[in-house]
Write a protein that holds these residues in place. Sequence first.
Motif: not given
Length: 297
Positions: A44-46, A76-80, A92-93, A118-119
């Motif tokens: 997310a940060n990348r 937004v990443t992680g869980a869908a 998403w992603g 991530a922002f």
Amino acid sequence: MTDRALSVVRAGALTTVQDLGRPGHAHLGVPRSGALDEPAHRLANRLVGNPASAATLETTLTGCAVRLRTATTVAVTGAACPVTVDGRPAPWGAPLHVPAGAVLEAGPATHGVRCHLAFAGGIATEPVLGSRAADLLSGLGPDLLADGAVLPLGSPYGPSAAADAVPHTGPAAELVLPFLPGPRDAWFTADGLRTLATGRFRVSAASNRIGLRTEGPPLERARDGELPSEGMPLGALQVPPNGLPVLFLHDHPTTGGYPVVGVVPERFLAPAAQAAPGTPVRFVRIGRRPGRPAPAR
């Protein structure tokens, strides 16, 4: 609205600020904390041009919604989960531009448990012991998100990643946890160790950032009682009196008196962050302590 901040519209069931944690303070009784799904946090940060150390929001099951007070790149990443901006579907992603005043919402997880938001610039709350991570056990770091709270954002680091989207396969149907035996495996009978390696376990609904609790067959003990309090590493498989292993996660206590039957190496822990209650769990021994034969299968 031009200040670099966000306000919380819907906090969700359990949303915290997380980064890479505060390792190196266990001797002070301070857990590591940090993002449970570290690969999702890093990705997310990348996507928004942040370093991996920047703080993100980690949601649990129900997601969250925030209003941006400045135009910001978000991922937004992680869980869908369904992502919307002012109610309109968003990817998403992938990095997306959210205008000032708009509401970004990560909806309930459809596959998995925890999302990372991530922002650009990262969440810029005041660090504690070098980290902005919220620690459920010690109470260090920012409070759990609450409706109406305002969180500052840092200045953007640079352009977002060139990737347009991120492939997502979702969490596995079974959580496989490789473990190294010990240091207190001698406190269990051969049958107890066999149960750990072959038993059918599942994730308990009582799991949280402190530990992933299991349901299933109890491990038979060879010795009764408790140990003097001793250090507990990340990934420890501690067995309380009910005989059901508890996998210590990032907010775990630094000491404990129940025997540790094995330790799951850190590189295998990220999938535990996305294992929903009821997910089957299988423990796989990947080594043995010198001088102790492996239990019979």
